[in-house]
Design a protein around this motif. Structure first.
Motif, PDB file in Angstrom:
ATOM      1  N   ALA A   1       0.842  -1.195   0.000  1.00 35.25           N
ATOM      2  CA  ALA A   1       0.000   0.000   0.000  1.00 35.25           C
ATOM      3  C   ALA A   1       0.882   1.252   0.000  1.00 35.25           C
ATOM      4  O   ALA A   1       0.567   2.260  -0.656  1.00 35.25           O
ATOM      5  CB  ALA A   1      -0.917   0.016   1.213  1.00 35.25           C
ATOM      6  N   ALA A   2       2.011   1.206   0.703  1.00 38.18           N
ATOM      7  CA  ALA A   2       2.910   2.343   0.756  1.00 38.18           C
ATOM      8  C   ALA A   2       3.544   2.594  -0.614  1.00 38.18           C
ATOM      9  O   ALA A   2       3.801   3.740  -0.999  1.00 38.18           O
ATOM     10  CB  ALA A   2       3.989   2.115   1.797  1.00 38.18           C
ATOM     11  N   ARG A   3       3.820   1.538  -1.377  1.00 40.00           N
ATOM     12  CA  ARG A   3       4.391   1.709  -2.717  1.00 40.00           C
ATOM     13  C   ARG A   3       3.405   2.331  -3.686  1.00 40.00           C
ATOM     14  O   ARG A   3       3.777   3.016  -4.619  1.00 40.00           O
ATOM     15  CB  ARG A   3       4.842   0.340  -3.270  1.00 40.00           C
ATOM     16  CG  ARG A   3       6.224  -0.029  -2.835  1.00 40.00           C
ATOM     17  CD  ARG A   3       6.729  -1.276  -3.557  1.00 40.00           C
ATOM     18  NE  ARG A   3       6.951  -2.269  -2.526  1.00 40.00           N
ATOM     19  CZ  ARG A   3       6.459  -3.470  -2.476  1.00 40.00           C
ATOM     20  NH1 ARG A   3       5.706  -3.917  -3.433  1.00 40.00           N
ATOM     21  NH2 ARG A   3       6.700  -4.281  -1.490  1.00 40.00           N
ATOM     22  N   ARG A   4       2.117   2.089  -3.479  1.00 37.84           N
ATOM     23  CA  ARG A   4       1.091   2.599  -4.385  1.00 37.84           C
ATOM     24  C   ARG A   4       0.760   4.076  -4.131  1.00 37.84           C
ATOM     25  O   ARG A   4       0.166   4.737  -4.969  1.00 37.84           O
ATOM     26  CB  ARG A   4      -0.180   1.787  -4.236  1.00 37.84           C
ATOM     27  CG  ARG A   4      -0.097   0.482  -5.020  1.00 37.84           C
ATOM     28  CD  ARG A   4      -1.378  -0.292  -4.970  1.00 37.84           C
ATOM     29  NE  ARG A   4      -1.203  -1.219  -3.816  1.00 37.84           N
ATOM     30  CZ  ARG A   4      -2.161  -1.734  -3.117  1.00 37.84           C
ATOM     31  NH1 ARG A   4      -3.394  -1.434  -3.375  1.00 37.84           N
ATOM     32  NH2 ARG A   4      -1.917  -2.543  -2.112  1.00 37.84           N
ATOM     33  N   LEU A   5       1.125   4.569  -2.982  1.00 34.46           N
ATOM     34  CA  LEU A   5       0.829   5.950  -2.678  1.00 34.46           C
ATOM     35  C   LEU A   5       1.742   6.872  -3.498  1.00 34.46           C
ATOM     36  O   LEU A   5       2.914   6.609  -3.676  1.00 34.46           O
ATOM     37  CB  LEU A   5       1.067   6.218  -1.183  1.00 34.46           C
ATOM     38  CG  LEU A   5       0.051   5.597  -0.219  1.00 34.46           C
ATOM     39  CD1 LEU A   5       0.481   5.840   1.206  1.00 34.46           C
ATOM     40  CD2 LEU A   5      -1.326   6.199  -0.456  1.00 34.46           C
ATOM     41  N   PRO A   6       1.164   7.952  -4.003  1.00 26.96           N
ATOM     42  CA  PRO A   6       2.014   8.884  -4.758  1.00 26.96           C
ATOM     43  C   PRO A   6       2.963   9.615  -3.807  1.00 26.96           C
ATOM     44  O   PRO A   6       2.629   9.941  -2.686  1.00 26.96           O
ATOM     45  CB  PRO A   6       1.009   9.859  -5.375  1.00 26.96           C
ATOM     46  CG  PRO A   6      -0.253   9.720  -4.613  1.00 26.96           C
ATOM     47  CD  PRO A   6      -0.214   8.376  -3.944  1.00 26.96           C
ATOM     48  N   GLY A   7       4.107   9.807  -4.243  1.00 25.88           N
ATOM     49  CA  GLY A   7       4.855  10.556  -3.348  1.00 25.88           C
ATOM     50  C   GLY A   7       6.208  10.792  -3.498  1.00 25.88           C
ATOM     51  O   GLY A   7       7.120  11.234  -3.360  1.00 25.88           O
TER      52      GLY A   7
END
Length: 181
Positions: free
Chosen positions: A175-181
């Protein structure tokens, strides 16, 4: 500790205390009756433990000491289970040597020896009951099995928790990898 157990142990120990003292004070009166049994046991003793004494008088004294010490421990309630097994084991040669009813031709003597032989078998039975008595507590075998089962369940619980934590960590990382950022 129940009064019945205490009384039963004291009553059961009486014959061992009296017999042990007699065997220690005057072993010579037992040597003749013990000789046939000790003659059969001596080769086994010499092979198993060559440093131990094997003469009949010494073995009678050792048996008397075992009966006296075992009787005292049994009467006072110390180490009752192992002492009961020791006393029951020592009663086998004592019974065979002291009351060989099968060797007597006189019916009256034979019957008297048979009664004493059966009495000793009853004592052995009582000692085996005392050896099995756990005083109302679970036996060592049950406690060990229960502890093993408890440990096994604890390990299984820890494995399930570790798997669940791992799955949560993997999902959180994805989920952290999918977050834009």
């Amino acid at each position: 500790m129940s009064p019945v157990r205490s009384l039963a142990r004291v009553l059961l120990s009486g014959i061992f205390l009296a017999g042990g003292v007699r065997q220690l004070r005057s072993p010579e009166q037992y040597v003749q009756r013990a000789k046939p049994v000790t003659d059969r046991l001596t080769p086994l003793l010499e092979r198993a433990a060559p440093t131990l004494p094997s003469d009949t008088e010494t073995l009678v004294r050792v048996n008397g000491a075992a009966h006296l010490a075992g009787g005292l421990l049994l009467a006072t309630g110390h180490f009752t289970r192992p002492v009961s097994l020791l006393l029951a084991g020592s009663m086998v040669p004592t019974t065979l040597a002291g009351h060989p009813f099968w060797t007597h031709d006189d019916p009256e003597t034979r019957t008297g020896q048979q009664v004493h032989f059966m009495k000793n078998l009853g004592l052995i039975g009582g000692l085996l009951l005392a050896a099995a008595d756990t005083h109302g507590r679970p036996s060592l075998r049950w406690r060990a099995g229960h502890r093993i089962g408890h440990s096994r369940r604890s390990v299984q619980r820890a494995v399930r928790t570790a798997r669940r934590e791992t799955r949560l960590a993997v999902r959180s990382a994805a989920a952290a990898r999918r977050l834009p950022g």
